[in-house]
Each structure stands twice: as structure tokens, then as C-alpha cells.
Design a protein around this motif. Structure first.
Motif, PDB file in Angstrom:
ATOM      1  N   GLU A 237      39.306  44.208  46.166  1.00 51.73           N
ATOM      2  CA  GLU A 237      39.094  43.420  45.097  1.00 51.73           C
ATOM      3  C   GLU A 237      40.114  42.178  45.063  1.00 51.73           C
ATOM      4  O   GLU A 237      39.527  40.936  44.743  1.00 51.73           O
ATOM      5  N   ARG A 238      41.208  42.073  45.637  1.00 52.08           N
ATOM      6  CA  ARG A 238      41.807  40.955  46.023  1.00 52.08           C
ATOM      7  C   ARG A 238      41.077  40.080  46.878  1.00 52.08           C
ATOM      8  O   ARG A 238      41.068  38.963  46.901  1.00 52.08           O
ATOM      9  N   CYS A 239      40.344  40.740  47.915  1.00 55.41           N
ATOM     10  CA  CYS A 239      39.362  39.877  48.969  1.00 55.41           C
ATOM     11  C   CYS A 239      38.263  39.241  48.026  1.00 55.41           C
ATOM     12  O   CYS A 239      37.850  37.783  48.084  1.00 55.41           O
ATOM     13  N   LEU A 240      37.678  39.888  47.150  1.00 61.88           N
ATOM     14  CA  LEU A 240      36.565  39.270  46.318  1.00 61.88           C
ATOM     15  C   LEU A 240      37.402  38.333  45.393  1.00 61.88           C
ATOM     16  O   LEU A 240      36.598  37.154  45.479  1.00 61.88           O
ATOM     17  N   SER A 241      38.320  38.353  44.844  1.00 59.99           N
ATOM     18  CA  SER A 241      39.168  37.430  44.174  1.00 59.99           C
ATOM     19  C   SER A 241      39.447  36.036  44.869  1.00 59.99           C
ATOM     20  O   SER A 241      39.301  34.895  44.249  1.00 59.99           O
ATOM     21  N   VAL A 242      39.657  36.083  46.079  1.00 59.91           N
ATOM     22  CA  VAL A 242      39.842  34.987  46.995  1.00 59.91           C
ATOM     23  C   VAL A 242      38.776  34.198  47.417  1.00 59.91           C
ATOM     24  O   VAL A 242      38.396  33.214  47.536  1.00 59.91           O
ATOM     25  N   MET A 243      37.501  35.187  47.938  1.00 57.65           N
ATOM     26  CA  MET A 243      36.407  34.790  48.526  1.00 57.65           C
ATOM     27  C   MET A 243      35.382  33.994  47.662  1.00 57.65           C
ATOM     28  O   MET A 243      34.895  33.192  47.746  1.00 57.65           O
ATOM     29  N   TRP A 244      35.433  34.515  46.391  1.00 58.11           N
ATOM     30  CA  TRP A 244      34.548  34.172  45.436  1.00 58.11           C
ATOM     31  C   TRP A 244      35.354  34.129  43.818  1.00 58.11           C
ATOM     32  O   TRP A 244      35.095  34.774  43.024  1.00 58.11           O
ATOM     33  N   PRO A 245      36.256  33.052  43.997  1.00 59.77           N
ATOM     34  CA  PRO A 245      37.081  33.266  42.778  1.00 59.77           C
ATOM     35  C   PRO A 245      36.161  32.745  41.507  1.00 59.77           C
ATOM     36  O   PRO A 245      36.692  33.272  40.454  1.00 59.77           O
ATOM     37  N   ILE A 246      35.228  31.877  41.370  1.00 59.10           N
ATOM     38  CA  ILE A 246      34.552  31.578  40.323  1.00 59.10           C
ATOM     39  C   ILE A 246      33.628  32.988  39.711  1.00 59.10           C
ATOM     40  O   ILE A 246      34.087  33.123  38.302  1.00 59.10           O
ATOM     41  N   TRP A 247      33.060  33.601  40.517  1.00 61.01           N
ATOM     42  CA  TRP A 247      32.481  34.858  40.067  1.00 61.01           C
ATOM     43  C   TRP A 247      33.366  35.846  39.503  1.00 61.01           C
ATOM     44  O   TRP A 247      33.381  36.616  38.570  1.00 61.01           O
ATOM     45  N   TYR A 248      34.640  35.827  40.176  1.00 61.89           N
ATOM     46  CA  TYR A 248      35.812  36.937  39.969  1.00 61.89           C
ATOM     47  C   TYR A 248      36.303  36.627  38.376  1.00 61.89           C
ATOM     48  O   TYR A 248      36.441  37.635  37.677  1.00 61.89           O
ATOM     49  N   HIS A 249      36.540  35.524  38.127  1.00 57.76           N
ATOM     50  CA  HIS A 249      36.997  35.226  36.873  1.00 57.76           C
ATOM     51  C   HIS A 249      36.145  35.007  35.841  1.00 57.76           C
ATOM     52  O   HIS A 249      36.713  35.254  34.644  1.00 57.76           O
ATOM     53  N   CYS A 250      34.908  34.681  35.837  1.00 60.64           N
ATOM     54  CA  CYS A 250      33.828  34.432  35.068  1.00 60.64           C
ATOM     55  C   CYS A 250      32.923  35.633  34.850  1.00 60.64           C
ATOM     56  O   CYS A 250      32.668  35.896  33.704  1.00 60.64           O
ATOM     57  N   HIS A 251      32.567  36.442  35.869  1.00 63.71           N
ATOM     58  CA  HIS A 251      31.678  37.333  35.827  1.00 63.71           C
ATOM     59  C   HIS A 251      31.921  38.576  36.171  1.00 63.71           C
ATOM     60  O   HIS A 251      31.257  39.729  35.973  1.00 63.71           O
ATOM     61  N   ARG A 252      33.145  38.928  36.292  1.00 63.82           N
ATOM     62  CA  ARG A 252      33.597  40.354  36.663  1.00 63.82           C
ATOM     63  C   ARG A 252      33.634  40.933  35.275  1.00 63.82           C
ATOM     64  O   ARG A 252      34.355  40.698  34.312  1.00 63.82           O
ATOM     65  N   PRO A 253      33.133  42.396  35.305  1.00 64.45           N
ATOM     66  CA  PRO A 253      33.024  43.066  34.082  1.00 64.45           C
ATOM     67  C   PRO A 253      34.537  43.534  33.721  1.00 64.45           C
ATOM     68  O   PRO A 253      35.307  43.755  34.374  1.00 64.45           O
ATOM     69  N   ARG A 254      34.542  43.586  32.495  1.00 66.15           N
ATOM     70  CA  ARG A 254      35.832  43.977  31.718  1.00 66.15           C
ATOM     71  C   ARG A 254      36.221  45.671  32.144  1.00 66.15           C
ATOM     72  O   ARG A 254      35.281  46.327  32.175  1.00 66.15           O
ATOM     73  N   HIS A 255      37.429  45.965  32.301  1.00 63.34           N
ATOM     74  CA  HIS A 255      37.934  47.397  32.488  1.00 63.34           C
ATOM     75  C   HIS A 255      37.251  48.000  33.906  1.00 63.34           C
ATOM     76  O   HIS A 255      37.048  48.990  34.241  1.00 63.34           O
TER      77      HIS A 255
END
Length: 319
Positions: A118-136
Motif C-alpha cells: 500500500e505504501r508503494c501504491l501511495s507513492v507510485m500513483w498518489p492521485i489515484w491513492y488519495h482520490c479513488h481508494r475505497p474507504r476502509h
């Protein structure tokens, strides 16, 4: 008599520490586990009851729970073995202890793989991670990983320890566990290398923060201390060799796995207190600083506001 002579002769050259009645590795395991239980209990207390959880806090909390329970089973196993040495009382708890250690070892490795991914995803694709990642997402993933670990451990206990019917069923279960551990190791390695490579790029050096250092140190400790137990598990069930060789390997990997489960709270304290001028030993503040997602350069004199202490995951998931 002629057949028993070589076996007895080989036993004489076995290292004393590898003897089944040796108390040295048992005492070392007990001391390390006691330290690890104290540290993981502190992490569970602060993350579970004293701090507002977010995406990464949820993973860290579940990792601490898995390590705490893994160390508990190790201490119970040590006490059982010490009692069996000084007394003739027999307790049929070997299967329960073995299954418990397997369950919580798999759970701990699964949580570590999820944290790194998940840390890798938040760094590689930050826009998707902060805007489109499902809650919980963190809570759902942790629940699924716990369920999978329980299923694998129970199947291993049923088909290989308590109700051994055929060797084929046991081999299938062991192959499934080994395959899952290998997959977790590959995912953990790939995601960690991707994070490291992204950070080493000249334009991405700002990614070097306390959360990154905490994750990298945790992965490094696992590769040096936790991985040998996985190797032992594979070799024991798939390669035929001397019992004493495997028992020595089990002792070494068992002690190292206790080091791995006990090291994470020490890592949090080291990273959280590095270059910080804390007036008093505030474990809650140290833990927050170890998991913060702000660059090292943004820290001034060790005094951080509440906003900088919260990770970026708090904008994605609450609770």
C-alpha cells in the motif's frame, strides 16, 4: 548392535546447543519474547485505544497483534519444554502450539506485505491513492488476511498433526502454505525495491521520511531474522535430511523469528526519537513521529504540530 553404533557415534558430535534438552536457546527465546511482548503490547495499547487510527495505523496495529500472539505461543512452548525436562508430565499441546505459531507467522508476514504494497501504491500513483481508494480498505484487507491465516493454520493442524489420513493431503496443505509464503516474499521484495528505487531518484528524494525509513527497516529486519523460519518450514517438509540437522536449524530460525517479532517496537522508538528533542519520554509522541509522512527537512527542533504528525492515509480512510 552394529546398526546402532553409527547413530550413537554421530550423536556424540552434535553441538551441545542443538541438544533437545539444552536450556540455552530456550532461555534466549524466553528473554527475547518477554521484551517483544512488552513492546508490542505498548504499540497495541496506543494504536488501539489512545490514537485515532488511519490507513497505515490499522496495518501496524494488526502487525503488532500478530507479533504479540506469535511471541505468546513461543513463550508457552518454552515453558512447556522446560517443564518436560524437569518433570515427566506429558501435555498434548504440541499441535496447538505449532498451529498457533504458523497462523501468526503467516499473519505477520501478510500484514508486512500489505503495508509495503500500500505504501508503494501511495507513492507510485498518489492521485489515484488519495482520490479513488475505497474507504476502509485497510480493515477489509486485514480481515481477509487474518481469515486466510486461520484457514491455512487449521488445515495444517487437521491434515498434518491431529487427523493425519494420507500423505497426499498433508503435502497439498504444506505446498499451499509454502506457495503463499513465497508469494508474500515476492510481493514484499518487489514493493520494497520499487519504493527504494523511486526514493533514490534525484527528483524523489523528498520521499525520504520517517514512515519510509520505518517500513524499510522493518522489511530489512524481516529479511535477516524472519525469513529463516520460512526457509526452515520449506526445507523440513520437502527435503529429507538428518533430524538433528533440522532441529539445529529450527532452534536458530525460532530464535531469529522471535527477534523479528520483537524488533518492530524498537524500530518505531528509534525512528520516532531520532533527531527529536522530547522533554519527557512520551511513547505516544514517539510512535506518532515514527509513522508520520512528512519529510525530514520539515522537522524543526523536534516540535511537530498535530497536523504534521498525521499520515496522508488519514485523508483516505478514517478508522
Amino acid at each position: 548392535m552394529t546398526e546402532a553404533t553409527p547413530t550413537n557415534g554421530s550423536d556424540e558430535y552434535r553441538p551441545p546447543i542443538c541438544d533437545i534438552d539444552s536450556l540455552t536457546p530456550k532461555a534466549l527465546t524466553f528473554v527475547i519474547s518477554l521484551v517483544g511482548l512488552t513492546g508490542n503490547a505498548s504499540v497495541i495499547w496506543f494504536l488501539g485505544f489512545r490514537m485515532h487510527r488511519n490507513a497505515f495505523y490499522t496495518y501496524i496495529l494488526n502487525l503488532a497483534v500478530a507479533d504479540f500472539l506469535y511471541l505468546c505461543f513461543h513463550m508457552v512452548n518454552v515453558l512447556k519444554e522446560v517443564i518436560s525436562v524437569i518433570s515427566t508430565i506429558h501435555s498434548p499441546t504440541y499441535g496447538i502450539i505449532t498451529s498457533g505459531k504458523i497462523i501468526f507467522y503467516i499473519a505477520g508476514l501478510s500484514m508486512l506485505g500489505a503495508i509495503s504494497t500500500e505504501r508503494c501504491l501511495s507513492v507510485m500513483w498518489p492521485i489515484w491513492y488519495h482520490c479513488h481508494r475505497p474507504r476502509h480498505t485497510s480493515a477489509v484487507i486485514c480481515t481477509l488476511l487474518w481469515a486466510l491465516s486461520l484457514v491455512l493454520g487449521i488445515l495444517e493442524a487437521v491434515f498434518c498433526l491431529y487427523f493425519y489420513i494420507t500423505e497426499g493431503l498433508c503435502k497439498i496443505v504444506e505446498f499451499t502454505i509454502a506457495a503463499w509464503l513465497v508469494l508474500l516474499f515476492v510481493v514484499l521484495s518487489v514493493s520494497s525495491l520499487a519504493l527504494l528505487g523511486r526514493m533514490l531518484r534525484g527528483s524523489q528524494k523528498k520521499l525520504l521520511n520517517r514512515l519510509f525509513v520505518t517500513i524499510m527497516l522493518t522489511v530489512l529486519v524481516f529479511l535477516s531474522s524472519g525469513l529463516p523460519f520460512c526457509v526452515y518450514f520449506f526445507l523440513y517438509y520437502w527435503i529429507n535430511n538428518s533430524y538433528h540437522v533440522f532441529y539445529c536449524l529450527f532452534l536458530v530460525s525460532s530464535v531469529l523469528s522471535c527477534v523479528n517479532s520483537s524488533a518492530n517496537p524498537i524500530i518505531y522508538f528509534f525512528v520516532g526519537s531520532y533527531r527529536q528533542r522530547v522533554q519527557r519520554w512520551n511513547l505516544k509522541l514517539v510512535l506518532k513521529q515514527a509513522l508520520q509522512d512528512t519529510p525530514w527537512e520539515g522537522e524543526i527542533g523536534g516540535s511537530l504540530s498535530q497536523g504534521t504528525l498525521e499520515m496522508s492515509g488519514s485523508r483516505v480512510e478514517q478508522g
